[in-house]
Design a protein around this motif. Structure first.
Motif, PDB file in Angstrom:
ATOM      1  N   GLU A 167      45.822  35.439  39.302  1.00 20.96           N
ATOM      2  CA  GLU A 167      45.987  36.410  38.211  1.00 20.96           C
ATOM      3  C   GLU A 167      44.872  37.446  38.258  1.00 20.96           C
ATOM      4  O   GLU A 167      43.708  37.127  38.514  1.00 20.96           O
ATOM      5  CB  GLU A 167      45.959  35.675  36.870  1.00 20.96           C
ATOM      6  CG  GLU A 167      46.152  36.568  35.662  1.00 20.96           C
ATOM      7  CD  GLU A 167      46.166  35.796  34.354  1.00 20.96           C
ATOM      8  OE1 GLU A 167      45.914  36.413  33.297  1.00 20.96           O
ATOM      9  OE2 GLU A 167      46.416  34.571  34.391  1.00 20.96           O
ATOM     10  N   LYS A 176      38.973  34.705  35.933  1.00 21.19           N
ATOM     11  CA  LYS A 176      38.394  33.365  35.995  1.00 21.19           C
ATOM     12  C   LYS A 176      38.319  32.802  34.581  1.00 21.19           C
ATOM     13  O   LYS A 176      37.964  33.505  33.641  1.00 21.19           O
ATOM     14  CB  LYS A 176      36.995  33.385  36.614  1.00 21.19           C
ATOM     15  CG  LYS A 176      36.969  33.816  38.065  1.00 21.19           C
ATOM     16  CD  LYS A 176      35.586  33.694  38.666  1.00 21.19           C
ATOM     17  CE  LYS A 176      35.250  32.254  38.998  1.00 21.19           C
ATOM     18  NZ  LYS A 176      33.974  32.133  39.748  1.00 21.19           N
ATOM     19  N   GLU A 177      38.666  31.534  34.438  1.00 18.93           N
ATOM     20  CA  GLU A 177      38.537  30.825  33.171  1.00 18.93           C
ATOM     21  C   GLU A 177      37.808  29.520  33.428  1.00 18.93           C
ATOM     22  O   GLU A 177      38.223  28.725  34.269  1.00 18.93           O
ATOM     23  CB  GLU A 177      39.915  30.560  32.545  1.00 18.93           C
ATOM     24  CG  GLU A 177      40.636  31.817  32.068  1.00 18.93           C
ATOM     25  CD  GLU A 177      41.948  31.500  31.371  1.00 18.93           C
ATOM     26  OE1 GLU A 177      42.245  30.288  31.202  1.00 18.93           O
ATOM     27  OE2 GLU A 177      42.670  32.442  31.015  1.00 18.93           O
ATOM     28  N   TYR A 181      39.632  30.188  39.144  1.00 14.96           N
ATOM     29  CA  TYR A 181      40.649  31.231  39.110  1.00 14.96           C
ATOM     30  C   TYR A 181      41.896  30.701  38.424  1.00 14.96           C
ATOM     31  O   TYR A 181      42.053  29.493  38.205  1.00 14.96           O
ATOM     32  CB  TYR A 181      40.966  31.709  40.533  1.00 14.96           C
ATOM     33  CG  TYR A 181      39.761  32.296  41.216  1.00 14.96           C
ATOM     34  CD1 TYR A 181      39.178  33.471  40.762  1.00 14.96           C
ATOM     35  CD2 TYR A 181      39.174  31.648  42.313  1.00 14.96           C
ATOM     36  CE1 TYR A 181      38.056  33.990  41.373  1.00 14.96           C
ATOM     37  CE2 TYR A 181      38.049  32.168  42.925  1.00 14.96           C
ATOM     38  CZ  TYR A 181      37.488  33.336  42.446  1.00 14.96           C
ATOM     39  OH  TYR A 181      36.368  33.840  43.042  1.00 14.96           O
ATOM     40  N   VAL A 182      42.800  31.594  38.077  1.00 20.27           N
ATOM     41  CA  VAL A 182      44.017  31.218  37.364  1.00 20.27           C
ATOM     42  C   VAL A 182      45.230  31.512  38.231  1.00 20.27           C
ATOM     43  O   VAL A 182      45.403  32.630  38.709  1.00 20.27           O
ATOM     44  CB  VAL A 182      44.130  31.991  36.029  1.00 20.27           C
ATOM     45  CG1 VAL A 182      45.429  31.623  35.315  1.00 20.27           C
ATOM     46  CG2 VAL A 182      42.930  31.698  35.130  1.00 20.27           C
ATOM     47  N   ASP A 183      46.043  30.494  38.445  1.00 13.73           N
ATOM     48  CA  ASP A 183      47.283  30.669  39.192  1.00 13.73           C
ATOM     49  C   ASP A 183      48.328  31.209  38.225  1.00 13.73           C
ATOM     50  O   ASP A 183      48.760  30.509  37.313  1.00 13.73           O
ATOM     51  CB  ASP A 183      47.743  29.333  39.785  1.00 13.73           C
ATOM     52  CG  ASP A 183      48.915  29.495  40.737  1.00 13.73           C
ATOM     53  OD1 ASP A 183      49.844  30.263  40.412  1.00 13.73           O
ATOM     54  OD2 ASP A 183      48.917  28.847  41.791  1.00 13.73           O
ATOM     55  N   GLN A 184      48.740  32.455  38.424  1.00 11.17           N
ATOM     56  CA  GLN A 184      49.648  33.101  37.495  1.00 11.17           C
ATOM     57  C   GLN A 184      51.077  32.565  37.585  1.00 11.17           C
ATOM     58  O   GLN A 184      51.905  32.839  36.724  1.00 11.17           O
ATOM     59  CB  GLN A 184      49.656  34.609  37.725  1.00 11.17           C
ATOM     60  CG  GLN A 184      50.135  35.039  39.096  1.00 11.17           C
ATOM     61  CD  GLN A 184      49.973  36.527  39.322  1.00 11.17           C
ATOM     62  OE1 GLN A 184      49.662  37.292  38.409  1.00 11.17           O
ATOM     63  NE2 GLN A 184      50.173  36.965  40.566  1.00 11.17           N
ATOM     64  N   ASP A 187      49.997  28.919  35.532  1.00  7.64           N
ATOM     65  CA  ASP A 187      48.847  28.833  34.632  1.00  7.64           C
ATOM     66  C   ASP A 187      47.920  27.663  34.943  1.00  7.64           C
ATOM     67  O   ASP A 187      47.229  27.150  34.056  1.00  7.64           O
ATOM     68  CB  ASP A 187      49.301  28.747  33.170  1.00  7.64           C
ATOM     69  CG  ASP A 187      49.925  30.038  32.676  1.00  7.64           C
ATOM     70  OD1 ASP A 187      49.480  31.113  33.126  1.00  7.64           O
ATOM     71  OD2 ASP A 187      50.866  29.983  31.869  1.00  7.64           O
ATOM     72  N   SER A 188      47.876  27.235  36.181  1.00  8.56           N
ATOM     73  CA  SER A 188      46.957  26.166  36.554  1.00  8.56           C
ATOM     74  C   SER A 188      45.631  26.767  37.019  1.00  8.56           C
ATOM     75  O   SER A 188      45.513  27.970  37.239  1.00  8.56           O
ATOM     76  CB  SER A 188      47.565  25.310  37.675  1.00  8.56           C
ATOM     77  OG  SER A 188      47.781  26.099  38.829  1.00  8.56           O
ATOM     78  N   ASN A 189      44.610  25.906  37.140  1.00  7.02           N
ATOM     79  CA  ASN A 189      43.352  26.332  37.742  1.00  7.02           C
ATOM     80  C   ASN A 189      43.554  26.467  39.243  1.00  7.02           C
ATOM     81  O   ASN A 189      44.411  25.794  39.824  1.00  7.02           O
ATOM     82  CB  ASN A 189      42.257  25.297  37.469  1.00  7.02           C
ATOM     83  CG  ASN A 189      41.905  25.197  36.002  1.00  7.02           C
ATOM     84  OD1 ASN A 189      41.658  26.196  35.343  1.00  7.02           O
ATOM     85  ND2 ASN A 189      41.898  23.978  35.483  1.00  7.02           N
ATOM     86  N   SER A 203      45.067  23.776  43.611  1.00  8.69           N
ATOM     87  CA  SER A 203      45.396  24.061  42.217  1.00  8.69           C
ATOM     88  C   SER A 203      45.533  22.754  41.449  1.00  8.69           C
ATOM     89  O   SER A 203      45.893  21.721  42.012  1.00  8.69           O
ATOM     90  CB  SER A 203      46.691  24.889  42.115  1.00  8.69           C
ATOM     91  OG  SER A 203      47.778  24.196  42.687  1.00  8.69           O
ATOM     92  N   GLN A 206      45.205  23.021  33.973  1.00  8.41           N
ATOM     93  CA  GLN A 206      44.119  23.365  33.076  1.00  8.41           C
ATOM     94  C   GLN A 206      43.964  22.278  32.017  1.00  8.41           C
ATOM     95  O   GLN A 206      44.933  21.605  31.667  1.00  8.41           O
ATOM     96  CB  GLN A 206      44.397  24.704  32.384  1.00  8.41           C
ATOM     97  CG  GLN A 206      44.385  25.897  33.334  1.00  8.41           C
ATOM     98  CD  GLN A 206      44.445  27.221  32.587  1.00  8.41           C
ATOM     99  OE1 GLN A 206      44.114  27.300  31.417  1.00  8.41           O
ATOM    100  NE2 GLN A 206      44.846  28.261  33.276  1.00  8.41           N
TER     101      GLN A 206
END
Length: 208
Positions: A167, A176-177, A181-184, A187-189, A203, A206
């Protein structure tokens, strides 16, 4: 095809890499500062003490800088490790344990290690067209597991894969959260970096 902004960044990254690789010790600080600036333009943190994180930053810079705006060629690695094997999973766990120890009490290596042990860590390699849930080789139930079948995914180069999965914010940098990173797509890390001597995309869910 990448945007003009991405192409400009890639050209800048290429020059930074060339300078870094040909620099002597007297110019190391200046060159490192330039590389850090370019990494920052991608939303990447070059100050992380984690070996695993630093490898990811270097790898991502290498990957993005080597991709021009006219190439449609697929990046492949003929000698890539067998990501579906128990030997790979053993290597992965050992590397995550070492990275977690370097992080201290918490960090994304800890998160990935916990996901591996929980069976929720997924490893993808688009250059080989495979994705597979990682498994803990130290789990007694997996004692006799030598390999598992992976899921076939589209074969593509890393640049296209990362652009499709990671994302981006309004400034074009990867989001980054909590350090990951965020898999768009789900919505996983997400994490991209070296496992052994090859690059992989990891991945995991979250935290609730």
């Amino acid at each position: 095809m990448v945007s003009a902004l991405d192409n400009t960044r890639m050209v800048s990254a290429q020059y930074a890499l060339k300078n870094l690789r040909s620099s002597d010790e007297s110019s190391e600080d200046t060159q490192s500062s330039s590389a850090a600036s370019i990494l920052s333009s991608y939303g990447l943190d070059s100050s992380s003490p984690s070996l695993l994180s630093n490898q990811a930053l270097s790898g991502l810079l290498d990957t993005l800088s080597s991709k021009d705006d006219t190439s449609d060629e697929t990046d492949t690695t003929g000698d890539s490790a067998d990501v579906t094997s128990a030997s790979f999973m053993s290597m992965l766990k050992q590397q995550l344990q070492e990275a977690a120890a370097a992080e201290g009490e918490s960090g994304k290596a800890h998160d990935m290690l916990a996901a591996l042990e929980a069976g929720t860590l997924t490893i993808s390699d688009p250059t080989q067209g495979v994705s597979i849930p990682a498994w803990d080789v130290d789990d007694p139930d997996e004692a006799d597991t030598e390999s598992k079948a992976g899921e076939a995914i589209d074969i593509s180069g890393w640049s296209d894969f990362l652009d499709a999965h990671l994302e981006r914010g309004s400034d074009g940098a990867f989001v980054k959260e909590n350090g990951s990173y965020v898999d768009q797509t789900n919505d996983s890390n997400a994490f991209f970096g070296l496992i052994g001597s090859n690059y992989y995309y990891l991945s995991w869910p979250q935290a609730a």
